[in-house]
Design an enzyme around this catalytic site. Structure first.
Site, mmCIF file in Angstrom:
data_model
loop_
_atom_site.group_PDB
_atom_site.id
_atom_site.type_symbol
_atom_site.label_atom_id
_atom_site.label_comp_id
_atom_site.label_asym_id
_atom_site.label_seq_id
_atom_site.Cartn_x
_atom_site.Cartn_y
_atom_site.Cartn_z
ATOM 1 N N LYS A 10 0.678 -1.189 0.057
ATOM 2 C CA LYS A 10 0.139 -0.048 -0.170
ATOM 3 C C LYS A 10 0.769 1.381 0.047
ATOM 4 O O LYS A 10 2.067 1.097 0.243
ATOM 5 C CB LYS A 10 -0.893 -0.022 1.312
ATOM 6 C CG LYS A 10 -2.158 -0.999 1.014
ATOM 7 C CD LYS A 10 -2.688 -1.153 2.160
ATOM 8 C CE LYS A 10 -3.855 -2.290 2.498
ATOM 9 N NZ LYS A 10 -4.636 -2.333 3.357
ATOM 10 N N TYR A 50 -12.509 -3.249 -3.440
ATOM 11 C CA TYR A 50 -13.003 -3.382 -2.227
ATOM 12 C C TYR A 50 -14.464 -3.048 -2.120
ATOM 13 O O TYR A 50 -15.275 -2.637 -1.226
ATOM 14 C CB TYR A 50 -12.535 -2.178 -1.237
ATOM 15 C CG TYR A 50 -11.087 -2.383 -0.951
ATOM 16 C CD1 TYR A 50 -10.624 -3.244 0.124
ATOM 17 C CD2 TYR A 50 -9.844 -1.524 -1.263
ATOM 18 C CE1 TYR A 50 -9.408 -3.538 0.563
ATOM 19 C CE2 TYR A 50 -8.718 -1.797 -0.878
ATOM 20 C CZ TYR A 50 -8.467 -2.743 0.093
ATOM 21 O OH TYR A 50 -7.093 -2.942 0.372
ATOM 22 N N THR A 92 -5.332 -7.596 10.588
ATOM 23 C CA THR A 92 -5.174 -6.129 9.982
ATOM 24 C C THR A 92 -4.791 -4.779 10.795
ATOM 25 O O THR A 92 -4.224 -4.041 10.383
ATOM 26 C CB THR A 92 -6.917 -5.861 9.787
ATOM 27 O OG1 THR A 92 -7.422 -6.930 9.052
ATOM 28 C CG2 THR A 92 -7.209 -4.733 9.145
ATOM 29 N N ASN A 113 -2.032 0.097 7.171
ATOM 30 C CA ASN A 113 -1.490 -0.966 7.736
ATOM 31 C C ASN A 113 -0.628 -1.682 6.564
ATOM 32 O O ASN A 113 -0.315 -3.358 6.673
ATOM 33 C CB ASN A 113 -2.703 -2.079 8.132
ATOM 34 C CG ASN A 113 -3.766 -2.351 7.134
ATOM 35 O OD1 ASN A 113 -3.295 -2.160 6.038
ATOM 36 N ND2 ASN A 113 -4.522 -2.902 7.325
ATOM 37 N N HIS A 116 -1.887 -5.657 1.770
ATOM 38 C CA HIS A 116 -3.136 -6.214 1.826
ATOM 39 C C HIS A 116 -2.867 -7.600 1.023
ATOM 40 O O HIS A 116 -1.956 -7.854 0.380
ATOM 41 C CB HIS A 116 -4.416 -5.441 0.779
ATOM 42 C CG HIS A 116 -5.368 -6.386 0.096
ATOM 43 N ND1 HIS A 116 -6.545 -6.508 0.855
ATOM 44 C CD2 HIS A 116 -5.361 -7.335 -0.857
ATOM 45 C CE1 HIS A 116 -7.062 -7.313 -0.058
ATOM 46 N NE2 HIS A 116 -6.543 -7.749 -0.992
ATOM 47 N N GLU A 127 -9.259 -11.155 -7.338
ATOM 48 C CA GLU A 127 -8.351 -9.741 -7.021
ATOM 49 C C GLU A 127 -7.261 -9.751 -8.206
ATOM 50 O O GLU A 127 -7.005 -8.677 -8.653
ATOM 51 C CB GLU A 127 -7.804 -9.785 -5.723
ATOM 52 C CG GLU A 127 -8.668 -9.347 -4.603
ATOM 53 C CD GLU A 127 -8.425 -9.649 -3.007
ATOM 54 O OE1 GLU A 127 -7.128 -9.956 -2.960
ATOM 55 O OE2 GLU A 127 -9.327 -9.346 -2.388
#
Length: 133
Positions: A10, A50, A92, A113, A116, A127
């Site tokens: 991320k 998402y 998470t 965080n 993913h 995904e």
């Protein structure tokens, strides 16, 4: 069982120059990088990824976060890759993650965080199709 899963590094990971450190953890644990893409996520792709969270209070913040700067989308393969990657990542919330998990080591907060990963073989297929069409 050799399977493939998706990982997203991320924006907070990329901004802090953690790409190599994080990827080396997956490789050190016997997983193989099959595909990788450095990119800025579009709003459309992020919302599709998402989609199950649409309508939840954090959805818009999540989309803004993932699209604010570049990410790295990665496909890794190995025996039981989905469960192994999730164990390496930790929970998470980095504060609740086990010692030496990626999120415990590098995560900033529940909302930032660092990584993913797909939560099932089915999610991994869906995904991967979104990020590596």
């Amino acid at each position: 069982m050799n399977e493939k899963t998706l990982i997203l590094l991320k924006p907070d990971a990329v901004e802090r120059n953690l790409i190599g450190k994080i990827l080396s953890e997956y490789e050190r644990n016997g997983l193989t990088i099959n595909d990788m893409k450095y990119m800025t996520a579009s709003k459309e792709i992020t919302e599709t990824h998402y989609a199950e969270h649409k309508g939840k209070p954090f959805f818009n913040r999540l989309v803004c976060y993932l699209t604010r700067s570049p990410i790295v989308a990665v496909v890794v393969a190995g025996d039981n890759a989905v469960s192994r990657v999730r164990a390496l990542n930790g929970t998470t919330n980095p504060a609740d993650s086990g010692d030496n998990t990626i999120r415990a080591l590098y995560g900033i907060s529940l909302s930032e965080n660092t990584v993913h990963s797909s939560d099932s073989v089915e999610s991994a297929k869906r995904e991967r199709a979104i990020w590596f069409n």
